[in-house]
Design a protein around this motif. Structure first.
Motif, PDB file in Angstrom:
ATOM      1  N   TRP A 115     -52.630  61.383  36.134  1.00 40.84           N
ATOM      2  CA  TRP A 115     -52.777  62.448  35.141  1.00 40.84           C
ATOM      3  C   TRP A 115     -51.996  62.157  33.861  1.00 40.84           C
ATOM      4  O   TRP A 115     -52.409  62.540  32.758  1.00 40.84           O
ATOM      5  N   ASP A 116     -50.895  61.447  33.979  1.00 45.60           N
ATOM      6  CA  ASP A 116     -50.060  61.143  32.817  1.00 45.60           C
ATOM      7  C   ASP A 116     -50.767  60.232  31.817  1.00 45.60           C
ATOM      8  O   ASP A 116     -50.322  60.122  30.665  1.00 45.60           O
ATOM      9  N   ASN A 117     -51.830  59.583  32.233  1.00 45.26           N
ATOM     10  CA  ASN A 117     -52.580  58.715  31.326  1.00 45.26           C
ATOM     11  C   ASN A 117     -53.626  59.557  30.602  1.00 45.26           C
ATOM     12  O   ASN A 117     -54.535  60.125  31.207  1.00 45.26           O
ATOM     13  N   GLU A 118     -53.499  59.654  29.284  1.00 40.11           N
ATOM     14  CA  GLU A 118     -54.396  60.517  28.511  1.00 40.11           C
ATOM     15  C   GLU A 118     -55.853  60.093  28.615  1.00 40.11           C
ATOM     16  O   GLU A 118     -56.761  60.930  28.503  1.00 40.11           O
ATOM     17  N   ALA A 119     -56.093  58.797  28.827  1.00 42.10           N
ATOM     18  CA  ALA A 119     -57.471  58.321  28.940  1.00 42.10           C
ATOM     19  C   ALA A 119     -58.089  58.728  30.274  1.00 42.10           C
ATOM     20  O   ALA A 119     -59.302  58.959  30.364  1.00 42.10           O
ATOM     21  N   TYR A 120     -57.241  58.832  31.312  1.00 44.50           N
ATOM     22  CA  TYR A 120     -57.745  59.164  32.648  1.00 44.50           C
ATOM     23  C   TYR A 120     -57.836  60.676  32.873  1.00 44.50           C
ATOM     24  O   TYR A 120     -58.624  61.140  33.694  1.00 44.50           O
ATOM     25  N   ARG A 121     -57.032  61.417  32.155  1.00 43.09           N
ATOM     26  CA  ARG A 121     -56.915  62.864  32.414  1.00 43.09           C
ATOM     27  C   ARG A 121     -58.259  63.598  32.377  1.00 43.09           C
ATOM     28  O   ARG A 121     -58.562  64.371  33.284  1.00 43.09           O
ATOM     29  N   PRO A 122     -59.126  63.355  31.384  1.00 44.26           N
ATOM     30  CA  PRO A 122     -60.389  64.113  31.335  1.00 44.26           C
ATOM     31  C   PRO A 122     -61.363  63.764  32.452  1.00 44.26           C
ATOM     32  O   PRO A 122     -62.292  64.533  32.727  1.00 44.26           O
ATOM     33  N   ILE A 123     -61.195  62.605  33.071  1.00 40.34           N
ATOM     34  CA  ILE A 123     -62.156  62.177  34.090  1.00 40.34           C
ATOM     35  C   ILE A 123     -61.545  62.193  35.494  1.00 40.34           C
ATOM     36  O   ILE A 123     -62.142  61.671  36.431  1.00 40.34           O
ATOM     37  N   LEU A 124     -60.366  62.791  35.631  1.00 36.54           N
ATOM     38  CA  LEU A 124     -59.681  62.826  36.925  1.00 36.54           C
ATOM     39  C   LEU A 124     -60.091  64.075  37.703  1.00 36.54           C
ATOM     40  O   LEU A 124     -60.073  65.193  37.177  1.00 36.54           O
ATOM     41  N   HIS A 125     -60.473  63.876  38.959  1.00 38.66           N
ATOM     42  CA  HIS A 125     -60.878  64.989  39.828  1.00 38.66           C
ATOM     43  C   HIS A 125     -60.176  64.840  41.175  1.00 38.66           C
ATOM     44  O   HIS A 125     -60.094  63.741  41.724  1.00 38.66           O
ATOM     45  N   GLU A 126     -59.698  65.966  41.694  1.00 42.12           N
ATOM     46  CA  GLU A 126     -59.042  65.926  42.997  1.00 42.12           C
ATOM     47  C   GLU A 126     -60.071  66.046  44.104  1.00 42.12           C
ATOM     48  O   GLU A 126     -60.933  66.923  44.085  1.00 42.12           O
ATOM     49  N   MET A 127     -59.970  65.170  45.081  1.00 46.52           N
ATOM     50  CA  MET A 127     -60.806  65.186  46.275  1.00 46.52           C
ATOM     51  C   MET A 127     -59.919  65.509  47.483  1.00 46.52           C
ATOM     52  O   MET A 127     -58.687  65.489  47.375  1.00 46.52           O
ATOM     53  N   PRO A 128     -60.512  65.817  48.647  1.00 46.13           N
ATOM     54  CA  PRO A 128     -59.700  66.252  49.792  1.00 46.13           C
ATOM     55  C   PRO A 128     -58.542  65.329  50.153  1.00 46.13           C
ATOM     56  O   PRO A 128     -57.449  65.794  50.442  1.00 46.13           O
ATOM     57  N   ARG A 129     -58.767  63.996  50.130  1.00 45.62           N
ATOM     58  CA  ARG A 129     -57.681  63.091  50.522  1.00 45.62           C
ATOM     59  C   ARG A 129     -57.411  61.991  49.505  1.00 45.62           C
ATOM     60  O   ARG A 129     -56.675  61.045  49.800  1.00 45.62           O
ATOM     61  N   CYS A 130     -58.017  62.095  48.314  1.00 48.11           N
ATOM     62  CA  CYS A 130     -57.838  61.053  47.313  1.00 48.11           C
ATOM     63  C   CYS A 130     -58.003  61.658  45.921  1.00 48.11           C
ATOM     64  O   CYS A 130     -58.210  62.872  45.769  1.00 48.11           O
ATOM     65  N   TRP A 131     -57.895  60.806  44.905  1.00 46.24           N
ATOM     66  CA  TRP A 131     -58.135  61.201  43.513  1.00 46.24           C
ATOM     67  C   TRP A 131     -59.276  60.370  42.969  1.00 46.24           C
ATOM     68  O   TRP A 131     -59.347  59.156  43.194  1.00 46.24           O
ATOM     69  N   ARG A 132     -60.168  61.009  42.219  1.00 50.34           N
ATOM     70  CA  ARG A 132     -61.362  60.330  41.724  1.00 50.34           C
ATOM     71  C   ARG A 132     -61.332  60.231  40.209  1.00 50.34           C
ATOM     72  O   ARG A 132     -61.127  61.217  39.507  1.00 50.34           O
ATOM     73  N   LEU A 133     -61.565  59.030  39.701  1.00 46.69           N
ATOM     74  CA  LEU A 133     -61.795  58.792  38.286  1.00 46.69           C
ATOM     75  C   LEU A 133     -63.296  58.590  38.105  1.00 46.69           C
ATOM     76  O   LEU A 133     -63.863  57.617  38.611  1.00 46.69           O
ATOM     77  N   ASN A 134     -63.926  59.511  37.399  1.00 42.71           N
ATOM     78  CA  ASN A 134     -65.378  59.512  37.269  1.00 42.71           C
ATOM     79  C   ASN A 134     -65.797  58.910  35.922  1.00 42.71           C
ATOM     80  O   ASN A 134     -65.795  59.590  34.905  1.00 42.71           O
ATOM     81  N   PHE A 135     -66.137  57.629  35.945  1.00 42.87           N
ATOM     82  CA  PHE A 135     -66.637  56.963  34.747  1.00 42.87           C
ATOM     83  C   PHE A 135     -68.139  57.219  34.688  1.00 42.87           C
ATOM     84  O   PHE A 135     -68.930  56.486  35.289  1.00 42.87           O
TER      85      PHE A 135
END
Length: 407
Positions: A115-135
């Motif tokens: 989340w601290d990465n401004e480029a990743y923040r808009p595409i970051l989604h929380e999943m049940p056991r992981c974190w997803r970066l949706n390109f």
């Protein structure tokens, strides 16, 4: 010019039909797998994520390591249906020091750093056991935290369970190593002798020799890709939860492949595919507890990971697998007996999707027509092409494909 074409006996015709089917299926796999550009982009993305995690100021990340797992790592990824993105699975391996945080806190710590990465923040989604970066339009990266499993002698990992209350055993690196070991196995073939006898029927004919080395993919990876594609088509309009998960298909295919390679001699690569599909259910363990079926498909590289665990909660998923398996086996079996381009195209389209099959058949027909113009094509049973010796120097023979890789 002598245009004599050898007359093939039924067994020879069937062998050539099998080899023709392999040619189509190989090109289908090439068409539905990620391109080199997509693979390079995915690699660049996860390496960038890895550098961002490694550069975190917290001591926890100083020794963390990110690595790919799943189908991209195995080389069995295929294009999803309906325009969905590829799924790239990554594991962020922390040291044993991180185990004191517990699964929920460690997962949150990982998410906070991304989340601290401004480029990743808009595409970051929380999943049940992981974190997803949706390109969007490309793929999504699922990043799962893990810690070493002290009870696994094979260097396994522990990852959060779905409710983040405890740890679950896994071992992606061990699984990958075992899969690669099995994929490197080569079948014993009778095919070379049979093909030599076909060539002897016409002294002008040249039949490309069967390769004695693996190419960039190999038979096992192609079988897994075909199984996944058939599954996706079969369950396209069904409840997604009923689709057998990829790790089950991959595990059963790999175990069946190792068994078949060790016990059988084959006439063609098509027969390898067929026997592997037939043998898959034999590697599913089943017992009854209090009159309730219990299923197991274990991860052989660690203790406590049962890929079929959800079958024991949702019995319809087990029934769905066996129903699908009957259909894929039937579809593969009939390919060797079909004659006529219309019947073959229809059967392949129903099993693996009309759009890519139509594209493959059209491309191969174009090559055959070009070969005829150059006087390089002598025989074309289905798509098994035999080229002539007496051809102009400028002529280019029609390329051939096998599951070992294009020759």
């Amino acid at each position: 010019m002598n245009t004599h074409v050898p007359v093939l006996v039924p067994s020879d015709r069937k062998l050539l039909r099998k080899n023709g089917a392999v040619g189509v299926l190989e090109r289908l796999c090439e068409l539905i797998e990620p391109t080199d550009t997509q693979k390079d982009t995915a690699k660049d993305r996860y390496e960038a994520v890895g550098r961002w995690l490694a550069d975190a100021p917290q001591y926890l990340f100083s020794a963390a390591r990110i690595s790919p797992q799943g189908s991209f790592a195995l080389g069995t990824a295929i294009k999803p249906l309906r325009g969905l993105e590829y799924d790239v699975d990554l594991l962020c391996r922390f040291t044993a020091f991180a185990s004191r945080l517990g699964p929920a806190q460690l997962k949150q710590t990982l998410g906070n750093r991304v989340w601290d990465n401004e480029a990743y923040r808009p595409i970051l989604h929380e999943m049940p056991r992981c974190w997803r970066l949706n390109f969007a339009g490309e793929f999504h990266l699922d990043i799962t935290p893990s810690i070493p499993n002290p009870n696994c002698r094979n260097g396994g990992e522990l990852v959060p369970d779905k409710k983040l209350r405890t740890w679950k055993a896994t071992n992606p690196s061990g699984y990958l190593a075992l899969f690669e070991k099995r994929a490197a196995l080569l079948p014993r073939m009778r095919m070379q002798k049979a093909m030599e006898s076909l060539a002897a029927m016409d002294s002008r004919a040249i039949v490309d020799p069967f390769p004695d080395h693996t190419g960039f993919k190999g038979i096992l990876r192609r079988i897994v890709q075909l199984l996944k594609r058939h599954r996706d088509i079969y369950f396209e309009n069904a409840d997604e939860s009923l689709r057998p998960i990829s790790v089950i298909l991959t595990t059963l295919a790999a175990r069946a492949y190792e068994f078949c390679i060790g016990h059988f001699v084959f006439d063609s690569e098509f027969d390898v595919l067929l026997e592997v599909v037939r043998a898959m259910p034999y590697f599913i363990e089943n017992c009854t507890v209090n009159s309730i079926p219990q299923w197991r498909i274990d991860n052989e590289t660690t203790e406590g990971e049962n890929f079929a665990e959800k079958w024991n909660v949702h019995s319809e998923r087990a029934a769905s697998f066996f129903e699908w398996h009957r259909h894929v086996l039937t579809d593969v079996e009939q390919l060797a007996d079909l004659e006529g381009s219309d019947r073959i195209t229809k059967s392949l389209s129903q099993a693996f999707g009309s759009q890519p099959i139509t594209q493959v058949i059209a491309a191969m027909a174009e090559e055959v027509n070009a070969g005829r113009k150059d006087q390089t094509v002598a025989v074309m049973p289905l798509v098994g092409v035999v080229t002539g010796r007496s051809v102009p120097q400028r002529a280019t023979s029609v390329r051939s494909n096998t599951f070992f890789g294009r020759k």
